[in-house]
Scaffold this active site. Structure first.
Site, mmCIF file in Angstrom:
data_model
loop_
_atom_site.group_PDB
_atom_site.id
_atom_site.type_symbol
_atom_site.label_atom_id
_atom_site.label_comp_id
_atom_site.label_asym_id
_atom_site.label_seq_id
_atom_site.Cartn_x
_atom_site.Cartn_y
_atom_site.Cartn_z
ATOM 1 N N ASP A 1 -121.375 4.150 -25.552
ATOM 2 C CA ASP A 1 -122.308 4.320 -24.435
ATOM 3 C C ASP A 1 -121.630 3.683 -23.228
ATOM 4 O OD1 ASP A 1 -124.267 4.141 -22.525
ATOM 5 O OD2 ASP A 1 -125.675 2.975 -23.734
ATOM 6 N N LYS B 1 -119.620 3.779 -12.695
ATOM 7 C CA LYS B 1 -120.093 5.082 -13.172
ATOM 8 C C LYS B 1 -120.660 5.938 -12.039
ATOM 9 C CE LYS B 1 -123.134 6.826 -16.848
ATOM 10 N NZ LYS B 1 -123.944 6.367 -18.002
ATOM 11 N N GLU C 1 -126.772 11.432 -23.119
ATOM 12 C CA GLU C 1 -127.420 10.177 -23.533
ATOM 13 C C GLU C 1 -128.777 10.399 -24.203
ATOM 14 O OE1 GLU C 1 -127.225 7.937 -19.899
ATOM 15 O OE2 GLU C 1 -125.047 7.793 -20.027
ATOM 16 N N ASP D 1 -135.567 6.778 -19.911
ATOM 17 C CA ASP D 1 -134.438 5.849 -19.877
ATOM 18 C C ASP D 1 -134.387 5.094 -18.551
ATOM 19 O OD1 ASP D 1 -131.989 4.562 -19.735
ATOM 20 O OD2 ASP D 1 -130.800 6.271 -20.402
HETATM 21 P P1 ADP Z 1 -127.446 0.841 -18.144
HETATM 22 O O1 ADP Z 1 -127.941 1.993 -18.934
HETATM 23 O O2 ADP Z 1 -127.677 0.983 -16.665
HETATM 24 O O3 ADP Z 1 -126.043 0.465 -18.445
HETATM 25 P P2 ADP Z 1 -129.054 -1.079 -19.750
HETATM 26 O O4 ADP Z 1 -129.754 -0.101 -20.582
HETATM 27 O O5 ADP Z 1 -128.129 -2.013 -20.421
HETATM 28 O O6 ADP Z 1 -128.341 -0.457 -18.494
HETATM 29 O O7 ADP Z 1 -130.172 -1.911 -18.979
HETATM 30 C C1 ADP Z 1 -129.885 -2.998 -18.160
HETATM 31 C C2 ADP Z 1 -131.161 -3.510 -17.522
HETATM 32 O O8 ADP Z 1 -132.065 -3.932 -18.555
HETATM 33 C C3 ADP Z 1 -130.928 -4.711 -16.633
HETATM 34 O O9 ADP Z 1 -131.655 -4.546 -15.426
HETATM 35 C C4 ADP Z 1 -131.492 -5.847 -17.459
HETATM 36 O O10 ADP Z 1 -131.968 -6.908 -16.650
HETATM 37 C C5 ADP Z 1 -132.630 -5.161 -18.174
HETATM 38 N N1 ADP Z 1 -133.069 -5.932 -19.348
HETATM 39 C C6 ADP Z 1 -132.346 -6.308 -20.414
HETATM 40 N N2 ADP Z 1 -133.093 -7.045 -21.254
HETATM 41 C C7 ADP Z 1 -134.322 -7.144 -20.693
HETATM 42 C C8 ADP Z 1 -135.547 -7.795 -21.066
HETATM 43 N N3 ADP Z 1 -135.632 -8.529 -22.179
HETATM 44 N N4 ADP Z 1 -136.615 -7.658 -20.243
HETATM 45 C C9 ADP Z 1 -136.526 -6.947 -19.113
HETATM 46 N N5 ADP Z 1 -135.419 -6.329 -18.701
HETATM 47 C C10 ADP Z 1 -134.328 -6.433 -19.482
HETATM 48 MG MG MG Z 2 -127.902 3.486 -20.286
#
Ligand code: ADP
Ligand code: MG
Length: 629
Positions: free
Chosen positions: A25, A86, A186, A208
């Protein structure tokens, strides 16, 4: 010392050898790698036990640092520390509209068709190279964990990624030394992780919310095949915006309590944002968060934020995700009763008020038993395992769709759609075209993407020429144009003249891509403009018909006018001809049609005389036996 194994001649060394394949991912905020071990899809950790690798790359003068360490250096070294790369994949400089908020030095590279590059202390770096650093790190992690070379990887991309963005992702993987088994959408990967592909039939929504982007996709599963019915989203909405709301609130609090509050420097801003993100994540499982710290400008922070306050601060962001969700449902022609399940993806969907909003909207509890920030990688690993041949008995077929229609320019600047939007992939469609003029030996093929009727309102993807068409009368050549979009969503177009077999083809690799907003705007445009488009199409078609007739008449007049017509007859035809050409300059399609009709009528006798004359000529000197009757 371990003994080396030697297999018997003629026997393969290990008939059921498990091939090492991973799912990756490649996220805007975080990236992950997963694999199937003992039948279970699992995320692989680094030596510190981290599953998530922050998608941050820092260039030092002689080394590159990726992940947490790079992220920590972001405020000290913003120009050389690249986050959210990205967003720049497959993009040209002019595609990046909010450059004011980005610290990087962008450069447009002439030799690579407008693809942008970033100036770092280690030299110019393209988004493909930067992404490759993230992929290399994950590859290394996987090879360490699995103890061998990888056979291949499935890399995920957003469903709305266009050709250029997919191509760039593939290039990055190749650059990282990965063998790309497949690019996978995705949302499809998330559905696979939940095993929805094992369900009978059904329609699923994948919601998502990541760090900086929101994507909603509607998938239909039927006969073991996933089809993306619709995608929508907001490329500037994610967990970061929730952090930013807390940041603004914090700043207000501190400012009101600090006499002589000085402006924040870069490092303080970063610090406050990090504190805000930590508070947000803490509030997912707790009622209140204490935020403590000291800024470089001398101010102290000591604030308590309750869940209720946080919900109030961010309620509008939650409802902002529902607008694209509604649009996707409308695009797919579905109501919430049609939805069999809702999958939550992205770390930000951990926030309870997001879950409540989604549940209220779809009138059902969403699926949450897998970690929302891991599901995409887990699903990709399952798919990689199948594609590597580890599970050949129950092949899993996954289909995605084209986000916009693909077509060709025809006479009059009109678009003939060959592959309609939302067609499932892979797909091949052929359509026959013909020549416009007598003796035409070449044909310009212009491939466009979009929903509108006129070429000028669509996006140009590629142009090429089919040459060497044998000279024939207008309309006699049969040119079959085939559009093919492969499972990764990459388009190739070929053209073949059927009688001579002359061929030309091109793999469409546009220099830059469409972003999601452009896709949305193009779709919106096409809905709103349907009526005016129809008018425009009618006019263009009428003009093409009129001009074709006018050209034929002019040619006939030049050839036979003197021989077969009296001066008055000729004058009458000329008057109608001039009148029609004048009408072609206007905008009244009805008048053009009538003018064409009138010219047709005025030349009937002339056409009959020409026919007689040519029959006469053909018969001259031949007896009845030699005629094929
Ligand atoms: P991406 O798909 O953009 O790479 P992710 O799916 O990893 O991102 O999501 C990242 C986001 O999720 C960040 O804004 C992070 O702060 C938030 N996040 C991660 N854990 C938590 C949580 N426990 N509660 C709220 N937000 C969270
Ligand atoms: Mg993602």
């Amino acid at each position: 010392m371990a003994l080396l194994q030697i297999s018997e001649p003629g026997m393969s060394p290990a008939p059921h050898q498990h091939k090492l394949a991973v799912g990756i991912d490649l996220g805007t905020t975080n990236s992950l790698v997963a694999t199937v071990r003992s039948g279970m899809s699992t995320v692989l950790h680094d030596e510190h036990g981290h599953a998530l690798l922050p998608s941050v790359v820092r260039y030092l003068s002689d080394t590159v640092v990726v992940g947490h360490e790079a992220q920590a250096a972001q405020s000290q070294d913003p120009v050389n520390t690249i986050v959210s790369v990205k967003r720049f994949m497959g993009r040209a400089l002019h595609d990046i509209t909010d450059r004011a908020h980005i610290p990087y030095h962008f450069v447009e590279n002439d030799s690579s068709q407008g693809i942008l590059e970033l100036k770092t202390r280690a030299g110019l770096k393209s988004p493909v190279e930067i992404s490759a650093e993230i992929l290399k790190t994950l590859k290394l992690r996987a090879e360490k964990a699995l103890g061998g070379e990888l056979t291949g990887a499935v890399v995920t991309v957003p469903a709305y990624f266009d050709d250029a963005q997919r191509q760039a992702t593939k290039d990055a993987a190749r650059l990282a030394g990965l063998n790309v088994l497949r690019l996978l959408n995705e949302p499809t990967a998330a559905a696979v992780a939940y095993g929805l592909d094992n369900a009978a039939e059904g329609v699923y929504v994948i919601y998502d919310l990541g760090g900086g982007t929101f994507d909603v996709s509607i998938l239909r599963l039927s006969k073991g095949v996933f089809e993306v019915l619709a995608t929508n989203g907001d490329s500037a909405l994610g967990g970061d915006d929730f952090d930013h709301r807390i940041y603004c609130w914090l700043l207000d609090q501190v400012r009101s309590k600090t006499a002589d509050f000085k402006p924040l420097n870069e490092e303080d801003t970063r610090l406050l944002l990090t504190k805000s993100r930590q508070a947000k994540e803490w509030l997912t499982d707790n009622h209140e968060a204490n935020i403590l710290g000291k800024l470089n400008n001398g101010a102290f922070i000591d604030e308590t934020l309750t869940v209720n306050q946080f919900v109030q601060l961010t309620e509008h962001l939650v409802s902002k995700t529902l607008t694209p969700t509604r649009k996707a449902m409308r695009d797919a022609g579905l109501s919430v009763e049609d939805i069999h399940g809702v999958v939550l993806v992205g770390g930000a969907t951990r926030m309870p008020h997001i879950r409540h909003a989604v549940q209220a909207f779809f009138k059902q509890e969403p699926l949450t038993n897998l970690d929302p920030d891991k599901v995409v990688a887990l699903g990709a690993a399952i798919q990689a395992n199948v594609l590597a041949g580890n599970r050949s008995d129950d092949e899993l077929l996954l289909l995605d769709v084209t986000p916009l229609s693909l077509g060709l320019e025809t006479m009059g600047g009109l678009v003939e759609k060959v592959i309609p939007r939302n067609s499932t992939l892979p797909i091949a469609r052929a359509q026959d075209f013909t020549t416009y003029k007598d003796g035409q030996t070449a044909m310009a093929i212009h491939v466009v993407q979009g929903e509108r009727e006129l070429v000028s309102d669509c996006r140009s993807l590629a142009r090429f020429e089919l040459r060497g068409i044998p000279p024939m009368a207008a309309g006699a050549a049969r040119i079959r144009v085939t559009f093919q979009v492969d499972a990764d969503g990459l388009l190739s177009v070929s053209a073949r003249e059927q009688t001579s077999g002359v061929e030309a083809n091109i793999t469409v690799k546009p220099s830059y891509g469409l972003n999601e907003d452009q896709i949305t705007a193009m779709l919106k445009d096409s809905f709103g403009a349907a009526e005016s488009d129809k008018q425009a199409r009618m006019l263009r078609e009428a003009i093409v018909d009129a001009q074709r007739l006018a050209e034929a008449i002019q040619a006939a007049l030049a050839e036979d006018g003197d021989k077969l017509l009296t001066a008055t007859e000729r004058e009458t035809i000329q008057t109608h001809l001039d009148a029609l050409l004048a009408l072609c300059q206007g905008t009244d399609s009805q008048a053009v049609k009538q003018g064409t009709e009138a010219l047709n009528h005025a030349t009937e006798a002339f056409a009959a005389k020409r026919m007689d004359a040519s029959v006469q000529k053909a018969l001259t000197g031949k007896n009845l036996d030699s005629l094929e009757l």
